[in-house]
Design a protein around this motif. Sequence first.
Motif, PDB file in Angstrom:
ATOM      1  N   LEU A 601       0.840  -1.192   0.000  1.00  0.00           N
ATOM      2  CA  LEU A 601       0.000   0.000   0.000  1.00  0.00           C
ATOM      3  C   LEU A 601       0.878   1.245   0.000  1.00  0.00           C
ATOM      4  CD1 LEU A 601      -2.712  -0.967   2.635  1.00  0.00           C
ATOM      5  CD2 LEU A 601      -2.939  -0.964   0.156  1.00  0.00           C
ATOM      6  N   PRO A 602       0.459   2.314  -0.648  1.00  0.00           N
ATOM      7  CA  PRO A 602       1.227   3.561  -0.601  1.00  0.00           C
ATOM      8  C   PRO A 602       1.343   4.070   0.835  1.00  0.00           C
ATOM      9  CG  PRO A 602      -0.501   3.655  -2.271  1.00  0.00           C
ATOM     10  CD  PRO A 602      -0.754   2.428  -1.461  1.00  0.00           C
ATOM     11  N   ALA A 603       2.441   4.746   1.131  1.00  0.00           N
ATOM     12  CA  ALA A 603       2.659   5.263   2.481  1.00  0.00           C
ATOM     13  C   ALA A 603       1.766   6.469   2.729  1.00  0.00           C
ATOM     14  CB  ALA A 603       4.121   5.645   2.661  1.00  0.00           C
ATOM     15  N   PRO A 604       1.050   6.517   3.851  1.00  0.00           N
ATOM     16  CA  PRO A 604       0.237   7.692   4.182  1.00  0.00           C
ATOM     17  C   PRO A 604       1.121   8.902   4.467  1.00  0.00           C
ATOM     18  CG  PRO A 604      -0.402   5.778   5.491  1.00  0.00           C
ATOM     19  CD  PRO A 604       0.887   5.447   4.847  1.00  0.00           C
ATOM     20  N   VAL A 605       0.541  10.082   4.340  1.00  0.00           N
ATOM     21  CA  VAL A 605       1.246  11.324   4.637  1.00  0.00           C
ATOM     22  C   VAL A 605       0.531  12.029   5.773  1.00  0.00           C
ATOM     23  CG1 VAL A 605       2.090  11.563   2.277  1.00  0.00           C
ATOM     24  CG2 VAL A 605      -0.105  12.600   2.906  1.00  0.00           C
ATOM     25  N   ARG A 606       1.153  13.081   6.300  1.00  0.00           N
ATOM     26  CA  ARG A 606       0.548  13.832   7.395  1.00  0.00           C
ATOM     27  C   ARG A 606      -0.783  14.420   6.965  1.00  0.00           C
ATOM     28  NH1 ARG A 606       5.077  17.833   9.524  1.00  0.00           N
ATOM     29  NH2 ARG A 606       3.257  18.653  10.634  1.00  0.00           N
ATOM     30  N   CYS A 607      -1.712  14.464   7.904  1.00  0.00           N
ATOM     31  CA  CYS A 607      -3.096  14.847   7.607  1.00  0.00           C
ATOM     32  C   CYS A 607      -3.221  16.372   7.656  1.00  0.00           C
ATOM     33  CB  CYS A 607      -4.028  14.178   8.612  1.00  0.00           C
ATOM     34  SG  CYS A 607      -5.665  13.896   7.962  1.00  0.00           S
TER      35      CYS A 607
END
Length: 731
Positions: A601-607
Motif C-alpha cells: 500500500l502507498p505510504a500515508p502522509v501527514r493529515c
Amino acid sequence: MYFYFDRCLCVLQKLSCPVSDLLLDHMWSKNPAVDIPTTRLTPLYVVNHGETGPIRCNRCKAYMCPYMQFIDGGRRYQCGFCNCVNEVPVFYFQHLDHMGQRVDFYERPELSLGSYEFVATLDYCKNNKPPNPPAYIFMIDVSYNNIKSGLVKLICDELKTLLENLPSEEGMESSAIKVGFVTYNKVLHFYNVKSALAQPQMMVVSDTAEMFVPLLDGFLNNVTCQLSHDPVPLLSSLLDQIPDMFADTNESETVFVPVIQAGVEAFKAAECSGKLFIFHSSMPTAEAPGKLKNRDDKKLVNTEKEKTLFQPQKGVYEQLSKDCVAQGCCVDLFLFPSQYMDIATMADVPSHTGGSVYKYNNFQVETDGEHFLRDLRKDVRKSIGFDAIMRVRTSTGFRATEFFGAIHMNNTTDVEMAAVDCDKAITVEFKHDDALSEETGALMQCALLYTTINGQRRLRIHNLSLNCSLQLSELFKSCETDSLINFFSKSACRAILNQPLKNVREILVNQTAHMLACYRKNCASPSAASQLILPDAMKVFPVYVNSLMKTAPLVGSTELSTDDRAHQRLAIMGMGVEDTQLLLYPRLTPLHNMDVSSEALPAPVRCSEERLTDSGMFLLENGHSMFLWLGQASPPDLIQSIFNLPSLAHLQGNMCALPELDNPLSIKVRSIINGLIEKRPNSMKLQIVRQKDKPEMLFRQFLVEDKGLHGGASYMDFLCYVHREIRQLLT
C-alpha cells in the motif's frame, strides 16, 4: 486496559505521559492502524473439566492460569493473585519436574497460554439449565417514508440471501440461530412462518401500552432448512410480500419502545437470548410508552446546559435497558433520519446492551443503499456472544475502578452485556492504592462468562502480567500512547454528560501539560526552558489530544447536528484502540504517484492541507468516512484511467463509486478502497471531492493538523499552547 471479544489487547498506563513530535513524518511507523491487519486470529483452546467445572482459587475466585504456583509435589497450588494456598483436585493432580513445573505444563492451555476458554457447568447457567441457542429478530419500520423511499423492499430483498449466511460455531455446517420478523408503524405486526403453513400469517398488536407477543410457535424459526426447500419457502414468500402489504400506507407516526419490549418478551417466552435488528426512520411520536418530543435547542450550545443535549431521557428508556440486559437482548439500531430524532435517547438502549447504532442521513437507495447493505451484512455475520458478564481480578496493590464501553453495571465489579461482539472493546481504569512489587509485577485476569451462538455456556479467560518499576523514566519509556488516548477519549465522552464542554476541554489540556511537565522535571536531561522536551515513546500524543478536542461531541458548534454529535459520542464509547487512532488521525494516502505493480500500500502522509497537491489524487478515511480528493490540475490521463472521462470538468458531483475499468491504475485504486471498506468494522460510503468545490469543506474537516472549521486550534498552535502551560508549571 482493553478487552476484545475475539482477542485480548491489554495496556495499563493510567499515569503515562504523552509526547508529540514537531515533525510527524514518522507517526505512521508507530501507528498500527496504518497497516490493515490480514492475519486470521487462531481460535482459542477450549478446556472441558466436565461436571467438576473450572478450577478456581477458594479465596479470590481467580481461575486456573499460568500465575498459579504448584507446591508440595503438585498436591497444592498458591494463587498468584491473593497468595492463598489451595488443594489440587484429585483428577487434576500431576507430578512436578526438577524445575518445580508440572510435567503436563504444555499440554494444558490454562497453564501455558494467556487466553483460553472453559466450558461452563450448569452452575454458571440461569436457573441451572443449559441455555437455548440465541435468536435474531428483524423489526422493520413500515411507515410512509420507508415504503416510498424503497428502503423496506431493499431490506427484504437483502434478507432473503443474508439469512443463508447466519454466523455458526467453528466447525458447524449450519447456524443454530432462530429468526423472527416484526413490522411496525403505530401498531406491531408479528408473522407466523411455521413450515406447516401454506402462507405466512400476520397477527397485529395495537395495544402498545401493555406489549405482549401474540404467538410463540411459528414466530422464531430455524431458517437453514426452510430456505433450502423448493418451491419458494415461507420466509422468502413473507419477505416478498411485506413491501406489497404496506405499499399504500399513509401512516407516518411510529412507536419505538414497544418494539424493543416485544423483542424482550419474545426472548423470554422462548427462554433464549438474542439480538434485535431495528430499522427506524423517525422520532417516535405516536401515543405509546417512550413517545418523544423535539428537545433540540442550538441556544444551549456552549452553555452550562449543553450537556442536556447528550443526556438520554430517563424513565421508560432506563428501565428498558435493564430489562434487555437481564434477558440477554442486544439491540442494533439502523437509523434513516431526515431530521432530528433524539439519538441521545433512542440509542441509549443499544449503548447499554452491547449493541451498535448505524446512521444514514437523508437516505436514498441509489446513493446510500450499498453502504447500508454492507453494514447490515457485517453486522449479521460478525462473531458474537450473548448474555455476558465480565469481572476483572488483580493482584494486590491495585484494582479496577472504572469501566467504559457498551455495557451495563448493577454494581462496581460486574460488567454486564446483553451481547459482546468482535468490534467492541471495554476500557478498564485501574487505581494504584498500595505497594507494588518489582519482583512479582502486576497481575490481571479478565473472566467473561457468555453464551455462544450455538447455545453453549463458556468462560473466556484473558491473563496479563505487567512489569512494575520504581523509576519514573521506565514508565514513560513503556507508555502506550494509543491506549492512553483511547482512555482519554472515553473519559471525555462520559464527562460531557455531567460537565460543560469548556471544562472538559480544559481538563484534557491540563492533564496533557501536567504529564509532559512531569517528564521534563523528573526524566529529561537539563535544557533551555524554551525547548519542548517530549518522551520518545509517545511522539504523537498532543496531535491526538488536539484532534480529540475537534471531534463533533467536544467542539461545541451550532453548525453541527445534535444527533450527529450524540451518535459519535456513543460510537467512541465502544471503540477499540485502533479504531480510536484512525478516528482521531485519519489516513491520508496519495494515489496519483503509486507503483501499480507493487502489492504494498502507498505510504500515508501527514493529515494536513499542505500535503495536498493540485495535480494529485488522495484517499482519506477514518473508519467511518471515506473521501477521494482530486486536485484541480489532475492530469487528463489520470482522470481517464479512473473515471473513463476526458477531464475533471466532466465528473458528476453525486458519484459514490468508481467505474470498473480494465487498466492497472483503476484496478489498484479500487482494490485499495474495497480492501479498506472490507476490513474496517463499519462500512464507508465513498465521497468523491474536487478541489475548490463546495463539498470540499466537509473533506477539510478531517485534515486534523490544520485549524478546525468549527473551532479548534491547528496542531502547531496547540503544541505552542501546551508548551506555554508546561513552562508555567515548571516555574
